[in-house]
Design a protein around this motif. Structure first.
Motif, short mmCIF file in Angstrom:
data_model
loop_
_atom_site.label_atom_id
_atom_site.label_comp_id
_atom_site.label_asym_id
_atom_site.label_seq_id
_atom_site.Cartn_x
_atom_site.Cartn_y
_atom_site.Cartn_z
N LYS A 138 28.61 51.97 31.82
CA LYS A 138 27.43 52.97 32.17
C LYS A 138 28.39 53.70 33.40
O LYS A 138 28.69 53.21 34.50
CB LYS A 138 26.27 52.19 32.95
N ASP A 140 27.78 56.99 34.39
CA ASP A 140 27.16 58.05 35.30
C ASP A 140 26.99 57.42 36.77
O ASP A 140 26.94 58.39 37.56
CB ASP A 140 25.72 58.33 34.53
N THR A 154 18.42 62.00 40.29
CA THR A 154 18.80 61.58 38.83
C THR A 154 19.45 60.22 38.87
O THR A 154 19.50 59.30 38.44
CB THR A 154 19.64 62.59 38.18
N ARG A 155 20.69 60.09 39.83
CA ARG A 155 21.31 58.66 40.07
C ARG A 155 20.53 57.87 40.56
O ARG A 155 20.76 56.77 40.32
CB ARG A 155 22.65 59.35 40.90
N SER A 158 18.66 56.26 37.81
CA SER A 158 19.36 55.14 36.90
C SER A 158 20.11 54.14 37.76
O SER A 158 20.02 53.16 37.01
CB SER A 158 20.95 56.24 36.69
N TRP A 191 33.95 56.77 36.97
CA TRP A 191 32.54 56.48 37.31
C TRP A 191 31.89 57.60 38.25
O TRP A 191 32.70 57.95 38.93
CB TRP A 191 32.36 55.09 37.81
N GLY A 195 33.59 60.85 37.16
CA GLY A 195 33.20 60.55 35.76
C GLY A 195 33.85 61.37 34.82
O GLY A 195 35.14 62.14 35.25
N THR A 198 34.36 57.74 28.76
CA THR A 198 33.29 57.21 27.50
C THR A 198 34.01 56.00 27.27
O THR A 198 35.20 55.92 27.50
CB THR A 198 33.22 58.33 26.71
#
Length: 384
Positions: A138, A140, A154-155, A158, A191, A195, A198
């Motif tokens: 993960k 993001d 948004t963070r 998450s 991260w 970021g 993937t």
């Protein structure tokens, strides 16, 4: 393998570790077996005797620490970096009983990063914790897994979902600041703010860094060393009382930075500890590659086992937890690693400074009960 094993006759299928048998001359085939292991994997494992471990060297313990640390440091493939940190506070806000802060600093000569901090109210200096985030595929969020973000909704959403999944809704940094610790969290390469990574791209990133004369795992380790060093320079922090705290990959990072950095006085490492040979078995997640490249220093196993590296931190206090049902780390490997570490701390008359526990009925988690026990232990060894 003897010479006749290379005679060009029809291939004989061999199981992992099985040797060709006569009287017919045969050759190896297939050579890569289940788990993408070479068919001779067991032979390679048998060759690993970890000659630089404390158990195999003994002698003067400080001298062993210097030699073992130097060997690990060499295999990071990171040149010494004395770039000024140039810390800049870009956000500082009061909260109920603490302050929340965003800072910028040069984590290396190549990367200036944004980090988050929480500080107790008062003049300090405070005991501190360097928080090392997990992997979890993960990308993001990174630092937000450990300090609840206030700067991005948004963070925040998450991060709250991640905290619910692994930490029973708690953020380690917020829990620690309430106990009187200054805390710092930084994104690893790939991260959060940094970021672009993937899951499928991890092996390519690692190989690209190797081709550039660097190392993904080595860079991660060196950046953690620099983060510990910058924390020690902050006026609000008592540089003699800095802990490294992490879960999963963050656990690996925590005991690793404790082994490599002179700034770490205590360690809380949850759900990443095993003996190497027990991890290199069919079905283990490490055999997939991917995340393994963040924790892979080529050649290190020719010198030291995983718990040997963690033991370079001895006799400083260290707490290591694993879940009994954690499929990432077989119980045999965890128990073997714990035994290795106990022997090192005991040799320095410091058994009381090492806490190891295999939590019954639990898997890959850092739940509230584990947090309470770990942080109470940290209070005892660090805040006095």
């Amino acid at each position: 393998m003897n010479r006749r094993s290379f005679v060009s006759l029809p291939a004989v299928t061999l199981a992992a570790g099985q040797l060709p048998a006569g009287p017919e001359p045969v050759f190896e085939g297939p050579s890569v077996v289940e788990g993408n292991l070479p068919v001779f994997a067991e032979r390679l494992k048998a060759e690993l005797d970890f000659p630089l471990s404390w158990a195999n060297t003994r002698g003067n313990f400080p001298d062993w620490k210097r030699r073992a640390r130097a060997q690990v440091r060499e295999l990071l493939w990171q040149p010494e970096d004395r770039t000024p940190f140039d810390v800049e506070i870009i956000d500082d806000q009061p909260r109920d009983g603490y302050r929340q802060r965003q800072i910028l600093f040069n984590v290396t000569r190549n990367s200036r990063v944004r980090a988050t901090m929480l500080l107790p109210e008062g003049p300090g200096p405070f005991p501190a914790a360097l928080l090392l985030h997990d992997h979890g595929s993960k990308f993001d969020i990174g630092k937000e897994k450990l300090i609840e973000p206030w700067y991005d909704e948004t963070r925040r959403a998450s991060a709250q979902a991640w905290a619910t999944r692994y930490f029973e809704g708690s953020f380690a940094g917020n829990a620690l600041v309430a106990r009187g610790y200054a805390v710092l969290a930084v994104d690893a390469l790939g991260w959060g703010d940094r970021g672009g990574l993937t899951y499928d791209g991890q092996q390519a990133l690692a190989s690209n860094l190797f081709n550039l004369g660097s190392s993904l795992a080595g860079l991660l380790a060196y950046e953690d060393m620099r983060a510990a060093a910058v924390l020690a320079t902050l006026p609000e922090v008592d540089h003699r009382r800095i802990a490294a705290v992490g879960f999963s990959m963050g656990s690996y990072r925590a005991w690793q930075v404790a082994a490599l950095s002179t700034h770490i006085a205590a360690t809380v490492a949850v759900c990443w500890m095993t003996a190497l040979k027990d991890m290199m078995v069919t079905g283990n997640n490490t055999l997939r590659g991917g995340s393994a490249f963040h924790m892979l220093h080529p050649g290190l196993a020719r010198y030291l086992d995983i718990p040997d590296v963690a033991s370079i931190a001895a006799p400083h206090p260290m707490l290591v937890f694993n879940g009994e049902l954690d499929t990432l780390f077989p119980r045999s490997g965890v128990e073997s690693a714990y035994a290795t570490m106990r022997a090192v701390w005991a040799s320095q008359h410091a058994s009381h400074r090492l806490a190891t526990k295999l939590w019954p009925g639990l898997g890959h988690t850092f739940n509230l009960a584990m947090q309470e026990e770990a942080f109470t232990w940290l209070d005892r060894v660090l805040t006095r």
